[in-house]
Design a protein around this motif. Structure first.
Motif, short mmCIF file in Angstrom:
data_model
loop_
_atom_site.label_atom_id
_atom_site.label_comp_id
_atom_site.label_asym_id
_atom_site.label_seq_id
_atom_site.Cartn_x
_atom_site.Cartn_y
_atom_site.Cartn_z
N SER A 64 31.08 -31.40 -9.92
CA SER A 64 29.90 -30.53 -10.10
C SER A 64 29.08 -30.45 -8.82
O SER A 64 27.89 -30.76 -8.82
CB SER A 64 29.05 -31.05 -11.26
N PRO A 65 29.69 -30.05 -7.70
CA PRO A 65 29.01 -30.12 -6.40
C PRO A 65 27.84 -29.17 -6.25
O PRO A 65 26.95 -29.41 -5.42
CB PRO A 65 30.13 -29.77 -5.42
N MET A 66 27.79 -28.08 -7.03
CA MET A 66 26.74 -27.09 -6.89
C MET A 66 25.76 -27.10 -8.06
O MET A 66 24.97 -26.18 -8.23
CB MET A 66 27.36 -25.69 -6.75
N THR A 67 25.78 -28.16 -8.85
CA THR A 67 24.92 -28.24 -10.04
C THR A 67 23.77 -29.19 -9.79
O THR A 67 23.97 -30.39 -9.59
CB THR A 67 25.74 -28.71 -11.25
N THR A 68 22.55 -28.66 -9.80
CA THR A 68 21.35 -29.50 -9.72
C THR A 68 20.20 -28.80 -10.43
O THR A 68 20.16 -27.57 -10.52
CB THR A 68 21.00 -29.83 -8.26
N GLY A 69 19.30 -29.59 -10.99
CA GLY A 69 18.18 -29.05 -11.73
C GLY A 69 18.55 -28.54 -13.10
O GLY A 69 17.77 -27.81 -13.73
N CYS A 70 19.70 -28.95 -13.63
CA CYS A 70 20.21 -28.43 -14.90
C CYS A 70 20.26 -29.53 -15.96
O CYS A 70 20.40 -30.71 -15.65
CB CYS A 70 21.61 -27.86 -14.73
N VAL A 71 20.19 -29.11 -17.21
CA VAL A 71 20.38 -30.01 -18.34
C VAL A 71 21.48 -29.43 -19.22
O VAL A 71 21.41 -28.27 -19.64
CB VAL A 71 19.08 -30.16 -19.17
N ILE A 72 22.51 -30.24 -19.49
CA ILE A 72 23.59 -29.81 -20.36
C ILE A 72 23.32 -30.31 -21.78
O ILE A 72 23.07 -31.50 -21.99
CB ILE A 72 24.95 -30.34 -19.87
N HIS A 73 23.41 -29.42 -22.74
CA HIS A 73 23.12 -29.78 -24.13
C HIS A 73 24.36 -30.33 -24.82
O HIS A 73 25.46 -29.79 -24.70
CB HIS A 73 22.61 -28.55 -24.88
N SER A 74 24.16 -31.42 -25.56
CA SER A 74 25.22 -32.04 -26.35
C SER A 74 24.64 -32.39 -27.71
O SER A 74 24.56 -33.54 -28.11
CB SER A 74 25.71 -33.31 -25.62
N ASP A 75 24.20 -31.35 -28.41
CA ASP A 75 23.35 -31.56 -29.59
C ASP A 75 23.84 -30.89 -30.87
O ASP A 75 23.09 -30.74 -31.83
CB ASP A 75 21.93 -31.08 -29.29
#
Length: 260
Positions: free
Chosen positions: A243-254
């Motif tokens: 995930s080299p270009m992923t920042t400031g994100c939240v992934i949902h697992s709900d």
């Protein structure tokens, strides 16, 4: 090659629940892990189970010094630090503001926010130099309560909304050296403790009568999560290669709250 081969992580609240599942999954993926938790007995069991892959500190996430001890131990024992996973949290037993006694409000707020928000800040602050040196990353545990009302009471829901803001601000402040993201679990079969004094009925989350059935029926996937159900997302975000270009994100697992 495993996703976290040769990497070193610091996991707070890593002796039980989602934190423990993350520790075990990181080890499976090739990482070595330093763990901070207040439960000495569970830390000792974890150390016995993984003597070469784990080092532990019994301490409080609200203490900067305890977080610093973990970072120093990780670097001393394993030579580096690549990921900080902030995970320790306490619940508020769904207590609405109207039911919190006025004389209990300030102390309950202080205790819950010191664990749920300051605890993450302490871990990040203590890890900064080591993470900058490794061009590492941060993964914080949020909650569906960081986005939707009703998953907790006024204190817990507000604290988890604060964690979402923390992720965004840290991603802005720490770029381009350190990526910062989050995982947002929904209802999970864990014994997350409630802050003392906020409710006379306070008890571990998964001990609440009907908790499993009500939580499952509240989401489209119609089941409650096990701690391990979330761990692939932590691995993904902890891997600079995946995930080299992923920042400031939240992934949902709900279980699909957004689709309700």
């Amino acid at each position: 090659m495993s996703a976290l081969e040769s990497k070193v992580a610091f996991v707070s609240g890593g002796a039980d629940g989602i934190g423990l599942a993350v520790v075990e999954r990181f080890i499976q993926e090739g990482a070595r892990v330093a763990v901070l938790d207040i439960n000495q007995e569970k830390l000792a069991a974890l150390q016995v189970q993984h003597p070469e892959r784990v080092c532990t500190v019994c301490g409080d996430v609200t203490s900067y010094e305890d977080n610093q001890k973990v970072v120093e131990l990780a670097v001393q024992r394993f030579g580096r630090l690549d990921t900080f996973v902030g995970n320790a949290a306490i619940f508020d037993y769904f207590a609405p503001l109207s039911r919190i006694q006025s004389e209990q409000l300030a102390s309950s707020f202080d205790r819950l926010f010191r664990v749920n928000v300051l605890g993450y800040m302490n871990g990040v602050k203590a890890s900064l130099d080591a993470l900058k040196a490794s061009q590492g990353n941060i993964v914080l545990t949020v909650s569906n309560s960081g986005f939707y009302p009703g998953g907790g009471g006024i204190l817990y829901v507000t604290s988890k909304h604060a964690v979402v803001g923390l992720i965004k601000q840290l991603a802005y402040e720490l770029a381009p050296d350190i990526r910062v993201n989050g995982v947002s679990p929904g209802a999970t079969d864990t014994e997350m403790k409630s802050v003392e004094g906020v409710s006379r009925k306070s008890q571990p989350l998964n001990h609440i009568d009907g908790f499993h059935e009500k939580a499952a029926q509240a989401v489209p996937l119609k089941r409650i999560a096990a701690p391990a159900d979330h761990t692939s997302l932590y691995v993904l975000l902890a891997s600079n290669e995946q995930s080299p270009m992923t920042t400031g994100c939240v992934i949902h697992s709900d279980g699909g709250w957004i689709a309700r």
